[in-house]
Design an enzyme around this catalytic site. Sequence first.
Site, mmCIF file in Angstrom:
data_model
loop_
_atom_site.group_PDB
_atom_site.id
_atom_site.type_symbol
_atom_site.label_atom_id
_atom_site.label_comp_id
_atom_site.label_asym_id
_atom_site.label_seq_id
_atom_site.Cartn_x
_atom_site.Cartn_y
_atom_site.Cartn_z
ATOM 1 N N GLU A 270 125.328 52.653 13.949
ATOM 2 C CA GLU A 270 125.939 53.681 14.813
ATOM 3 C C GLU A 270 125.039 54.186 15.667
ATOM 4 O O GLU A 270 125.257 54.842 16.911
ATOM 5 C CB GLU A 270 126.775 54.709 14.084
ATOM 6 C CG GLU A 270 125.913 55.728 13.286
ATOM 7 C CD GLU A 270 126.787 56.948 12.710
ATOM 8 O OE1 GLU A 270 127.958 57.094 13.272
ATOM 9 O OE2 GLU A 270 126.368 57.391 11.816
ATOM 10 N N ARG A 283 122.460 63.297 14.797
ATOM 11 C CA ARG A 283 123.532 62.983 15.589
ATOM 12 C C ARG A 283 122.951 61.786 16.461
ATOM 13 O O ARG A 283 122.027 61.353 16.512
ATOM 14 C CB ARG A 283 123.891 64.162 16.454
ATOM 15 C CG ARG A 283 124.462 65.442 15.924
ATOM 16 C CD ARG A 283 125.670 65.404 15.134
ATOM 17 N NE ARG A 283 126.890 64.979 16.048
ATOM 18 C CZ ARG A 283 127.503 66.048 16.808
ATOM 19 N NH1 ARG A 283 127.096 67.311 16.577
ATOM 20 N NH2 ARG A 283 128.457 65.917 17.445
ATOM 21 N N LEU A 284 124.088 61.163 17.132
ATOM 22 C CA LEU A 284 123.913 60.134 18.024
ATOM 23 C C LEU A 284 123.770 60.678 19.537
ATOM 24 O O LEU A 284 123.846 61.773 19.776
ATOM 25 C CB LEU A 284 125.053 59.168 18.120
ATOM 26 C CG LEU A 284 125.625 58.953 16.620
ATOM 27 C CD1 LEU A 284 126.672 57.943 16.630
ATOM 28 C CD2 LEU A 284 124.251 58.286 15.933
ATOM 29 N N TRP A 286 124.782 60.419 23.018
ATOM 30 C CA TRP A 286 125.610 60.256 23.473
ATOM 31 C C TRP A 286 125.677 59.518 24.911
ATOM 32 O O TRP A 286 125.752 60.013 25.726
ATOM 33 C CB TRP A 286 126.845 60.964 23.548
ATOM 34 C CG TRP A 286 127.224 61.656 22.169
ATOM 35 C CD1 TRP A 286 126.515 61.223 20.859
ATOM 36 C CD2 TRP A 286 128.390 62.582 21.956
ATOM 37 N NE1 TRP A 286 127.277 61.837 19.898
ATOM 38 C CE2 TRP A 286 128.442 62.549 20.481
ATOM 39 C CE3 TRP A 286 129.162 63.129 22.605
ATOM 40 C CZ2 TRP A 286 129.172 63.137 19.647
ATOM 41 C CZ3 TRP A 286 130.326 63.643 21.900
ATOM 42 C CH2 TRP A 286 129.999 63.904 20.391
ATOM 43 N N ASP A 392 134.990 56.770 18.309
ATOM 44 C CA ASP A 392 134.966 58.243 17.632
ATOM 45 C C ASP A 392 135.853 59.317 18.498
ATOM 46 O O ASP A 392 135.821 58.849 19.805
ATOM 47 C CB ASP A 392 133.688 58.469 17.448
ATOM 48 C CG ASP A 392 133.841 59.622 15.953
ATOM 49 O OD1 ASP A 392 134.679 60.085 15.756
ATOM 50 O OD2 ASP A 392 132.541 59.978 16.060
ATOM 51 N N GLU A 395 139.794 63.884 20.270
ATOM 52 C CA GLU A 395 140.794 65.175 20.012
ATOM 53 C C GLU A 395 140.095 66.400 20.715
ATOM 54 O O GLU A 395 140.857 67.523 20.672
ATOM 55 C CB GLU A 395 140.412 65.596 18.427
ATOM 56 C CG GLU A 395 140.620 64.370 17.769
ATOM 57 C CD GLU A 395 139.419 63.742 17.352
ATOM 58 O OE1 GLU A 395 139.271 62.901 16.089
ATOM 59 O OE2 GLU A 395 138.312 63.761 18.020
ATOM 60 N N ASP A 459 136.099 62.389 8.605
ATOM 61 C CA ASP A 459 134.747 62.781 8.101
ATOM 62 C C ASP A 459 135.056 63.755 6.904
ATOM 63 O O ASP A 459 134.938 64.901 6.747
ATOM 64 C CB ASP A 459 134.047 63.684 9.201
ATOM 65 C CG ASP A 459 133.660 63.031 10.379
ATOM 66 O OD1 ASP A 459 133.721 61.760 10.573
ATOM 67 O OD2 ASP A 459 133.531 63.624 11.540
ATOM 68 N N HIS A 524 128.935 54.284 4.960
ATOM 69 C CA HIS A 524 128.414 55.478 5.930
ATOM 70 C C HIS A 524 127.179 56.081 5.101
ATOM 71 O O HIS A 524 127.318 56.591 3.973
ATOM 72 C CB HIS A 524 129.627 56.353 6.412
ATOM 73 C CG HIS A 524 129.020 56.885 7.755
ATOM 74 N ND1 HIS A 524 128.050 57.723 7.989
ATOM 75 C CD2 HIS A 524 129.795 57.174 8.872
ATOM 76 C CE1 HIS A 524 128.088 58.298 9.283
ATOM 77 N NE2 HIS A 524 129.247 57.733 9.768
#
Length: 669
Positions: A270, A283-284, A286, A392, A395, A459, A524
């Site tokens: 990821e 975190r990634l 983005w 991902d 929402e 998650d 994961h």
Amino acid sequence: MNLRFVAGTEGFDLRIGDRVVLRHSESCPALVMARGNPEVVMYRGNFRISDKPFEELVPLAWRQCEGGVELLDSGAPVASIVLAGNSFEIRAADPAHDRLRIRFHAEAGECVWGGGEQMSYLALNGRNFPIWTSEPGVGRDKSTELTRRMDAEGMAGGDYWNTNYPQPTFITSRWIAVHLDASFYSVLDFTDPAGHLVEVWSGAARFEVFSADGPQDLVGQLSTRFGRQPELPEWAIGGAIVGLKSGASSFDRLEKFIDAGAAVSGLWCEDWAGIRETSFGRRLFWDWHSGERSGARYPQLHERIQALEARGIRFLAYANPYIAVDGDLYQEGRAGGHFCLRRDSDEVHLVDFGEFDCGVVDFTREETCAWFAERVLGREMLDIGISGWMADFGEYLPTDLRLADGSDPMEAHNRWPVLWAEVNARALASRGKTGDALFFMRAGFSGVQAHCPLLWAGDQSVDFTRHDGIGTVITGALSAGLVGNAYSHSDCGGYTSLHGNVRTEELLHRWCELAAFAPVMRSHEGNRPDDNLQYDSTPDLLACFARWSRVHAHLAPYVRHLCTEARESGLPAQRPLFLHYPQDSALFTVQDQYLYGADLLVAPVVEEGARRRQVVLPGTGIWRHCWTGEDFAPGTHDISAPIGQPPAFYRPDSAFASLFAGLKGVLEG
């Protein structure tokens, strides 16, 4: 089957066949109307929504009119109910009445399911469920210290009803289903055993009603209504997808899994586009492209992907519908008009995702959908050989921004995951990859089924807790399957690790046991990989993952059979027990075990420290224990469940009995 009105001495019934859907009388009115006064607050995908309705109106009198009935107040029509086949629309005469509360008929002992993907409760009786896609929260149990702490830090604790994937559809044990065909905020309220209430934040609401003689046909009808997924590709069910996010060393770590004897079908990285360290964890970055940042973390990625595929191993990545302001794609997206705007200006509306801001890609604009599907998912991912990704989020659409099509964000919010799924499916179709490449989503709403080929459960916390731990992935798969989602899986090992909550060896073992009996098995490393055990942390954990990956691969012919069933009948792979045994009402609330197809029963261990568990074996025929070969009669049994031997049973008369009988040898080999 069409709906019809039946007049009575005190009021009227709305029926489908001989079953009452809605009953109206002066002593029990079917409709209450009001004007709303809402407050909506969002912080990092967590919402606090409240309302103070006023000018409530309860119309009691009624009269027939063309196509339906009118509800009257002081002799004047104030609302109407109009039929059209198996649907009906309720509409307030005065547009100022923008709140409707509809009371559907309920009978004593009636059980209710649905609501989309519900993580805490399969049976919905006794509770209400706001239908609003959001972060599910961390802890999701107001009695726990973790949930209280997360609430204090940013409304992030959640509750039993919070879910990435709500859906305003409910099914009852009278074998009828009711679906609200709208995306505005609503609430399914089952706290009154005498009536099922649906609260709608609109002055008009269209409902669809389905009926059947049993649950299998009813689930099939819903699957047809919302759209069926393509069958899963062979590679996705033929081995485990190993999730690693340590840059180029991920390829070396993968070799350890293979050397340990794991059946590996994919490597999921990821972090392919870069990482960002935050207080939440790793975190990634983005910014979804294989540019300089990606090249530094994964040099020669295209060549490495090709080398893996030559060995029968696919490479998977990650994307979401937001772009960081410090990323390369942000300026391109801004220049192209691809972001949602602020209400008060033509500036991009930025959202705080936890120590970095992002623009929200505006999928109400066709040019933007085409840009993201082609420029990002197509050229940057599919064209370099990426075979799948976690699609991902979805929402986070705020309610205080401006959309290109002029629609109300309150109405668009729940639709956002469906639009996001459409863009992903569009990218696959543009490269002829539908049914081969595979994306998976956590967010959803009505209609996502037609576009998203695979759900994942979101998650979960890295623990055994009742409302946020390993057991919730079973409930989520079963509830989502009832409303048309054939395939679900989870982050093997869990994801969320905060405030000292870290993985244990026991949790990792038990999650492997569960994941092997899902259509897709994928690990994961979680949000804090350096603080947590990984499957390659110890020889024992590596052997555990390898062992259960082989079990998963061994079941591939059976899973292919389940995929065919899903395509032909709409039945999900993982099924609540009552789906095949509806005559036994004791099964209606069972949510910690499931039927894997009709012939395999799985009862994962989801309680910490448990070495035995109660297992319900339904029906009339014999069930055979997969690991011991012992036969059990139907009923409730106390079954030994040491680590490495989760209770699992099969039908000896199944066409796949020889395959199931071979599971013991695979596990021990």
